[in-house]
Design an enzyme around this catalytic site. Structure first.
Site, PDB file in Angstrom:
ATOM      1  N   HIS A 283     -27.616 -43.675 -36.052  1.00 29.37           N
ATOM      2  CA  HIS A 283     -29.086 -43.660 -36.597  1.00 29.37           C
ATOM      3  C   HIS A 283     -29.934 -42.511 -35.720  1.00 29.37           C
ATOM      4  CE1 HIS A 283     -28.216 -47.944 -37.480  1.00 29.37           C
ATOM      5  NE2 HIS A 283     -28.901 -47.857 -38.274  1.00 29.37           N
TER       6      HIS A 283
ATOM      7  N   HIS B  63     -28.883 -39.220 -40.143  1.00 34.66           N
ATOM      8  CA  HIS B  63     -28.912 -40.442 -41.283  1.00 34.66           C
ATOM      9  C   HIS B  63     -29.993 -40.295 -41.774  1.00 34.66           C
ATOM     10  CE1 HIS B  63     -28.932 -44.386 -42.735  1.00 34.66           C
ATOM     11  NE2 HIS B  63     -29.870 -44.615 -41.938  1.00 34.66           N
TER      12      HIS B  63
ATOM     13  N   HIS C  14     -37.905 -43.925 -42.081  1.00 34.06           N
ATOM     14  CA  HIS C  14     -37.306 -45.161 -42.261  1.00 34.06           C
ATOM     15  C   HIS C  14     -36.498 -45.803 -41.107  1.00 34.06           C
ATOM     16  CE1 HIS C  14     -33.186 -44.138 -43.161  1.00 34.06           C
ATOM     17  NE2 HIS C  14     -32.936 -45.435 -42.900  1.00 34.06           N
ATOM     18  N   ASP C  15     -35.983 -44.963 -40.066  1.00 31.93           N
ATOM     19  CA  ASP C  15     -35.232 -45.432 -38.733  1.00 31.93           C
ATOM     20  C   ASP C  15     -35.947 -44.381 -37.548  1.00 31.93           C
ATOM     21  OD1 ASP C  15     -33.746 -47.661 -39.578  1.00 31.93           O
ATOM     22  OD2 ASP C  15     -31.925 -46.324 -40.341  1.00 31.93           O
TER      23      ASP C  15
ATOM     24  N   ASP D 144     -30.148 -45.984 -48.141  1.00 30.96           N
ATOM     25  CA  ASP D 144     -29.778 -46.320 -46.810  1.00 30.96           C
ATOM     26  C   ASP D 144     -28.457 -46.538 -46.466  1.00 30.96           C
ATOM     27  OD1 ASP D 144     -30.444 -46.848 -44.090  1.00 30.96           O
ATOM     28  OD2 ASP D 144     -31.120 -48.905 -44.362  1.00 30.96           O
TER      29      ASP D 144
END
EC number: 3.1.4.53
Length: 885
Positions: free
Chosen positions: A615, A619, A655-656, A781
């Site tokens: 992560h 990514h 998103h992360d 994802d």
């Protein structure tokens, strides 16, 4: 020893001789009637069906003298002699022990006798027909009356014999026979047609079959027409034939033909009674829309008397002008195909007022497999516009609150919902069911604003009322499921045979599956990483040629993100992001400068942890690349507008952000600050979106939203939040199932040209656009298994290493180990990949491929799965075979 039969004399002179209920002696049940012009000894004889056929015709039916003798012998307690063989049957014994008597009876006629009490079905109704009763009307005893008498005995029918019209009518009104046989051969004793007409004049005769016995016609005479007999009320004609078997065959044919049909028709009275007392308006028409039946509720609703409607065509009735012009054509097209139509329809009452109705029209298949009727159920919509009409209907009909439908009684408290009436009792637990449901149903009815799920529950409850017990119980289970919060998520059970799947489910789809009571352990890693010193924003001309050349291939699915990671020194997000955002015109849409966008990318990438094995910003860049690839597919592009595209690209980028390299379950079990802040619910996903907006708006130099108006910003923000939250795995199956049911299935019906009356796919509807965006970012994802094999293997190694590190830390801190199989010393990476693909990936990408058409991805998925399967079959636990390393 027998007991004497009891004798009762009626006011009309009918003497009934019945068996004593306490007697167990075998004897014949008899009754003797006196007609007005006949002596007392008897004008008709009744016999219950015997269990055995008399040995010979010579013994014949009992005469008056025989009946007297039988009565005398029975009265003295002795058994009936051979002079009256019918009186020697075991009928008396059967009254007290039917089952044993039937078991003892071993004649070839036993099965025939049981026919009369067999179960009869009419539609879903189950009926049990009583033994057939036959009335013989013969002025005098002869071979023909004997033939029918013994035929009744053989068939197991109860039989009465009458000698005069008066006694015949009295007997019929008392017993309501199913079959009447009238002697039409001679006219000197009575007029057979007059007797038939007198019987037909009574109400009980509606379903009775009357048979005329006529004289045999000689060969030199022409046979008379049967029409006069039919006009007199006869159903059939029997040519004189005293043979018992001929009479028996005639009676059996009548039983299985006219009597069985009349029995079913008689049972229909209960159906019409139910229709008459039904609260819903019901209308039945022929296949050419001629009105055949309306119930009282329909009369009240429409203001017509049924006499004004029956026989009229629907087209002749006044129509409301509030319906769509093509609505009737739509309805007719649907029902002519044999399909049910349901919807809202405006009808015009006799007074000229229009009322809004919930209408359900069901075609009924009849003779020849063709549609013969249409049944319409109509209920008033309790809208504000209908309130006055409802009051008027009540006033005109004079109904009180005890007979009004619930939709009327709650007219001022409910809006636009299907009526739910009192739940009918079912079985022994009916009182508890009713008591349990009533308070909640009352609350539902009192709502002024109803959620869609409330309407669904209302419809199901209404359907339960007229359903069989088994269906009602099944609907109860449906209601229990609907009242849960996870409607689209499967029940997750532990798979003992597949610990990898079990651990993936526990680690990814639950928050703190095994919680500690006091959050004794605190996650100490600083998840709010401080900003590193940022270099001055680069310009497009500052991009090194090697990076620019690599980015020329970024539109390809096979783009190698790891090469970009290496050449940018683990900062691929800025470079790829600028290229992708430029291709989609994001700066123009947001009305921001390229400098602001570059600064924003740098801030976001700086808050990804390069120390994470998986992560990290690589990514994020990979998910951004996949999202951009999906947005380029024709069907996806045609379903979304530019705001959706911009929201999807931003959501993929952030998103992360600030991911700690640990799962939600770990954070919850460790009692981290983030878990406490977000109440153990979607901890990381909530943090990613919150931090992304905090980082964006706190510095004007990187605030890409500063130049858009408030409404656009709120819409864009909501879309970004929704997409990032969709990446939480606890909602995985919910999102996939909603997408399949709301997007794929309607779309497939459209493509196949199905005739079903389902809504169009409606991809551009806002609610469907949301489902598409959620599915898109979810697939982006976790698209690693759909990448080329080398990339897939690298991603598998990285996620495994991150899970290994989490397991190490859980053991080190004494936390629950949420994914025990991810122990670096024992884990089989091929098994974990196979389980992940089987449980999460295959179905989701099948659904996404059906929508976006992604054959290359599905081929990669198949190849990669084969790779992992091969390794697993060889008991290899690493990423590659040792020989390939």
């Amino acid at each position: 020893m027998g007991c004497a039969p009891s004798i009762h004399v009626s006011q009309s002179g009918v003497i009934y001789c019945r068996d004593s209920d306490e007697s167990s002696s075998p004897r014949q049940t008899t009754s003797v009637s006196q007609g007005p012009a006949a002596p007392l000894p008897g004008l008709f004889v009744q016999t219950d069906a015997a269990d055995a056929i008399p040995p010979s015709r010579a013994s014949g039916p009992p005469s008056v003298a025989r009946v007297r003798r039988a009565r005398t012998e029975l009265g003295s307690g002795s058994s009936a002699g051979s002079a009256a063989p019918a009186a020697t049957t075991s009928r008396g014994r059967r009254r007290h022990c039917c089952s044993s008597a039937e078991a003892e009876t071993q004649t070839c006629y036993t099965s025939v006798k049981q026919v009369s009490s067999a179960e009869v079905r009419i539609g879903p109704m189950r009926l049990t027909q009583d033994p057939i009763q036959v009335l013989l009307i013969f002025a005098k005893e002869d071979s023909q009356s004997d033939g029918f008498w013994w035929a009744c005995d053989r068939a197991g029918y109860r039989c009465n014999i009458a000698r005069t019209p008066e006694s015949a009518l009295e007997c019929f009104l008392d017993k309501h026979h199913e079959i009447i046989v009238i002697d039409h051969r001679q006219t000197q004793n009575f007029d057979a047609e007059a007797v038939c007409r007198s019987i037909r004049a009574t109400n009980p005769s509606e379903h009775t079959v009357i048979l005329a016995v006529v004289s045999r016609v000689s060969d030199d005479h022409e046979e008379a027409s049967v029409l006069p007999l039919l006009h007199a009320g006869f159903n059939r004609r029997f040519m004189e034939n005293s043979s018992i078997i001929a009479c028996y065959n005639e009676l059996i044919q009548i039983e299985h033909g006219e009597v069985r049909s009349q029995f079913k028709l008689r049972a229909c009275n209960s159906v019409f009674t139910a229709l008459d007392h039904c609260h819903e308006a019901i209308e039945i028409t022929s296949d050419d829309h001629v009105i055949q039946y309306v119930n009282p509720a329909f009369e009240r609703m429409m203001g017509y008397h049924k006499g004004e409607l029956l026989g009229k065509e629907l087209a002749d009735l006044p129509k409301s002008d509030k319906n769509r012009a093509d609505l009737l054509d739509t309805i007719n097209t649907c029902i002519k195909k044999g399909k049910e139509w349901q919807g809202v329809y405006y009808a015009r009452r006799k007074s000229g007022d229009s009322i809004q109705q919930h209408v359900k029209i069901t075609p009924v298949i009849g003779q020849g497999g063709k549609i013969r009727h249409f049944v319409s159920l109509k209920k008033l919509c309790c809208t504000t516009d209908n309130n006055k009409q409802i009051h008027k209907i009540h006033r005109d009909s004079g109904d009180n609150s005890q007979t009004e439908p619930h939709s009327f009684r709650y007219k001022n408290r409910r809006k636009e919902s299907i009526d739910v009436k009192s739940i009918s009792s079912r079985g022994s637990d009916a009182p508890s069911l009713q008591n349990r449901r009533y308070p909640s149903m009352a609350r539902i009815h009192s709502m002024t604003i109803e959620a869609p799920i409330t309407k669904v529950i209302n419809i199901i409850n209404a359907a339960q009322e007229n359903s069989p017990v088994t269906v009602a119980e099944a609907l109860d289970r449906v209601l229990e499921i609907l009242r849960t919060t996870e409607l689209y998520s499967p029940q997750l059970g532990t798979k003992d045979e597949d610990p990898h799947t079990s651990d993936l489910v526990g680690g990814l789809m639950t928050d703190g599956l095994r919680r500690l009571s006091g959050n004794e352990y605190v996650f100490t890693k600083n998840v709010h990483q401080s900003h590193s010193h940022l270099a001055m924003p680069i310009t497009i001309n500052d991009v090194p040629p090697c990076i620019s050349q690599l980015l020329d291939n970024e539109e390809s699915w096979d783009f190698n993100i790891f090469e970009l990671e290496a050449i940018t020194h683990k900062r691929p997000l800025v470079y790829l992001g600028l290229k992708v955002f430029s291709r989609f015109g994001v700066c123009e849409f947001l009305n921001c400068s390229e400098t602001t966008l570059r600064a924003w990318f740098q801030v976001i990438e700086a808050n990804y942890h390069s120390s994470n094995a998986y992560h990290n910003s690589t990514h994020a860049a990979d998910v951004l690349h996949a999202t951009a690839f999906f947005l380029g597919k024709e069907r996806v592009k045609g379903s979304l507008d530019q705001l959706d595209e911009v929201a999807a690209l931003i959501a993929a980028t952030v998103h992360d952000v600030d991911h700690p390299g640990r799962t939600n379950s770990f954070l919850c079990n460790a009692g981290s600050e983030l878990a406490v802040l977000y109440n153990d619910t979607a901890v990381l996903e909530s943090h990613h979106t919150a931090l992304a907006f905090q980082l964006t708006v706190k510095d004007t130099k990187c605030n890409i939203f500063k130049n858009i108006d408030r409404n656009h910003y709120r819409t864009l923000r909501q879309a970004i939040i929704d997409m990032v939250l969709a990446t939480e795995m606890t909602k995985h199956f919910e999102h996939v199932n909603k997408f399949v049911n709301s997007i794929n299935k309607p779309m497939a019906a459209e493509i196949e040209g199905s005739d079903c009356e389902c809504n169009p796919a409606g991809k551009n509807f806002p609610e469907n656009q949301i489902l598409i965006k959620r599915m898109m970012i979810k697939c982006a994802d976790v698209a690693n298994p759909c990448r080329p094999l080398d990339l897939c293997i690298e991603w598998a190694g990285r996620i495994s290493e991150e899970y290994f590190a989490q397991t190490d830390e859980e053991k080190r801190q004494g936390l629950p180990v949420v994914m025990p199989v991810f122990d670096r010393n024992t884990c089989s990476i091929p098994k974990s990949q196979i389980s992940f693909i089987d449980y999460f990936i295959t179905d989701m990408f099948d659904a996404w491929d059906a929508f976006a058409h992604l054959p290359a991805l599905m081929q990669h998925l198949a190849d990669n799965y084969k790779h992992w399967k091969t390794l697993d079959d060889l008991k290899c636990k690493s990423l590659r075979l040792p020989s390939d390393s």
